[in-house]
Scaffold this active site. Structure first.
Site, mmCIF file in Angstrom:
data_model
loop_
_atom_site.group_PDB
_atom_site.id
_atom_site.type_symbol
_atom_site.label_atom_id
_atom_site.label_comp_id
_atom_site.label_asym_id
_atom_site.label_seq_id
_atom_site.Cartn_x
_atom_site.Cartn_y
_atom_site.Cartn_z
ATOM 1 N N ASP A 88 0.860 -1.186 0.000
ATOM 2 C CA ASP A 88 0.000 0.000 0.000
ATOM 3 C C ASP A 88 0.893 1.232 0.000
ATOM 4 O O ASP A 88 1.786 1.379 0.828
ATOM 5 C CB ASP A 88 -0.888 -0.003 1.247
ATOM 6 C CG ASP A 88 -2.017 1.006 1.141
ATOM 7 O OD1 ASP A 88 -2.025 1.780 0.153
ATOM 8 O OD2 ASP A 88 -2.883 1.030 2.028
ATOM 9 N N LEU A 89 0.690 2.109 -1.014
ATOM 10 C CA LEU A 89 1.543 3.287 -1.149
ATOM 11 C C LEU A 89 1.220 4.303 -0.050
ATOM 12 O O LEU A 89 0.058 4.473 0.354
ATOM 13 C CB LEU A 89 1.351 3.932 -2.522
ATOM 14 C CG LEU A 89 1.717 3.069 -3.738
ATOM 15 C CD1 LEU A 89 1.488 3.844 -5.025
ATOM 16 C CD2 LEU A 89 3.155 2.574 -3.654
ATOM 17 N N ASP A 119 -4.151 2.432 -5.257
ATOM 18 C CA ASP A 119 -2.709 2.497 -5.028
ATOM 19 C C ASP A 119 -2.239 1.284 -4.251
ATOM 20 O O ASP A 119 -1.274 1.355 -3.488
ATOM 21 C CB ASP A 119 -2.355 3.792 -4.287
ATOM 22 C CG ASP A 119 -3.044 3.887 -2.925
ATOM 23 O OD1 ASP A 119 -3.948 3.056 -2.680
ATOM 24 O OD2 ASP A 119 -2.700 4.774 -2.141
#
Length: 450
Positions: free
Chosen positions: A308-309, A351
């Site tokens: 997860d960004l 993302d």
């Protein structure tokens, strides 16, 4: 007639149309010729018989009056020497035979002939024709210059009978019939050969075209007709059909190629993310199921990353979604390049990414995950003169006796990622979670924030 012909093929129709009139015409001509020839032979025989009795009747006048038997015999022998004559006989006025030579002569004639001049009686018998004439005494002319000579009835002194055999006539008729028959057969054979050639030159190419059209209707687009036609129009028809078949086949090949290309493209789109080119969530779910089955079957080591960004929302808010999409595309290339060839990486959300590692030990898996975190943190993204840096929180779960289902493995990786996100970001958390992280996770909301 036309309706009856419609039941036959074109070749048979042409044979009937060309051959039947020829057969009828030739047979009619042959029959007419045979009839005329037979009639001419009969007339010739009758004419010879009449000529014979006309010759013998005057010649026998003196012999019958004088009673000279030797001269009578010589006269009969001379008549018998003529062609077709089989019998010659002389009779008295009452019909009694005076002298006979040969065959077919009755001993007594029927009613006497009362004749003036050269009247001739003809009698037909089986295999012979009899000719009979009266022998009369011709009065001598007394005065050739008398204007009106007295009319006198010539006295009958006897009767002559000539019998002509029909054996030679019958042989000639048979010869004529045989000749006509052979001629008819030859003409008919030639006519049938011509009809067959004409019918074949038209019927066979047309039949080949019909068969080719039928095969094309059944789906055989490779069918072609051989160039057999001799006629210009049929040659053009064959060439046109072959050109049309080739055009249809080429169109079919082009269409099939486009369909195959579209099918491949649709299949790719169904399992890939159009922005990053990575496999999508649907493909991820299929691959994780396959990985679990492989683990159960052969004990393969399966490790799952949830990525997860961090701070990605700042890029979208500052530069827009187009810039965010560009950054995601760059990070997709980065992730793919940092993993091994046998590993798979997926984009499973906005993302969010996931990776499946096969045959990778725990230390190697953690080292790879930490390397991904460092690489993403080091990646600089420039937009509108500004430089952005994002990070990544990675949750790591390994399939073990406690995690034997795909859903359980994904939940474990998701919880580890959530723990990394809320434990300071930019680092790796491995499942099972540490006690402190587990207690904080239980108090956290069910869905991780972006």
């Amino acid at each position: 007639m036309i309706a009856a012909l419609a039941r036959y093929s074109l070749r048979r129709q042409m044979l009937l149309v060309l051959g039947l009139p020829s057969v009828v015409f030739v047979l009619c001509i042959a029959a007419l010729f045979a009839h005329q020839s037979s009639r001419a032979l009969d007339q010739g025989l009758l004419e010879r018989g009449r000529t014979m009795v006309r010759f013998l009747a005057p010649a026998a006048e003196y012999v019958l009056v004088s009673g000279n038997r030797e001269a009578l015999g010589a006269l009969m022998a001379r008549g018998l020497a003529q062609p077709d004559v089989v019998g010659v006989g002389f009779y008295d006025p009452g019909g009694e035979a005076l002298a006979m030579l040969g065959e077919g002569l009755p001993p007594r004639l029927a009613a006497p002939v009362r004749a003036e001049g050269d009247e001739i009686r003809v009698e037909l018998a089986d295999g012979a024709v009899g000719f009979e004439a009266a022998v009369v005494v011709v009065p001598a002319a007394v005065d050739d210059y008398a204007e009106d000579p007295p009319l006198k009835t010539a006295p009958v002194v006897g009767r002559v009978r000539v019998v002509l055999g029909t054996a030679r006539l019958d042989a000639e008729k048979r010869s004529v019939f045989l000749t006509v028959s052979l001629l008819v057969l030859g003409v008919l054979a030639a006519a049938m050969v011509i009809a067959l050639r004409l019918a074949g030159s038209v019927g066979e190419p047309v039949a080949a075209l019909v068969r080719a059209v039928g095969r094309m209707a059944d789906g055989d687009l490779a069918v072609r007709v051989p160039a057999r036609a001799r006629n210009g129009e049929l040659k053009a028809l064959e060439a046109g059909f072959n050109a049309m078949a080739e055009a249809i086949a080429e169109s079919q090949r082009t269409l099939q190629a486009r369909v195959d290309e579209a099918t491949v493209q649709l299949a790719w789109q169904a399992h890939h993310d159009p922005l990053t080119g990575l496999a999508n969530r649907r493909a991820f779910e299929e691959r994780i199921e396959q990985a679990v089955r492989a683990h159960r079957r052969s004990g393969d080591q399966i490790t799952l990353f949830y990525i997860d960004l961090d701070h990605f929302k700042a890029v979208n808010d500052s530069c827009g979604h187009a810039a965010g999409d560009q950054l995601l595309s760059q990070l997709g290339v980065l992730l793919r390049g940092r993993l091994r060839a046998e590993d798979e990486v997926f984009r499973i959300g906005g993302d969010e990414f996931a990776a499946i590692l096969r045959g990778c030990g725990s230390e190697d898996a953690r080292r790879i995950a930490e390397g991904l975190c460092a690489a993403i943190a080091d990646h600089a993204f420039e937009c509108e003169g500004r430089r952005f840096r994002v990070g990544a929180s990675i949750g790591l779960a390994r399939m073990d006796p406690d995690l034997q289902e795909a859903d359980a493995l994904m939940i474990a990786a998701d919880q580890a990622c959530y723990a990394a996100k809320h434990g300071g970001r930019g680092h790796v958390v491995e499942y099972p979670l540490p006690a402190a992280a587990g207690s904080s996770l239980s108090a956290a909301p069910s869905a991780p924030p972006v």
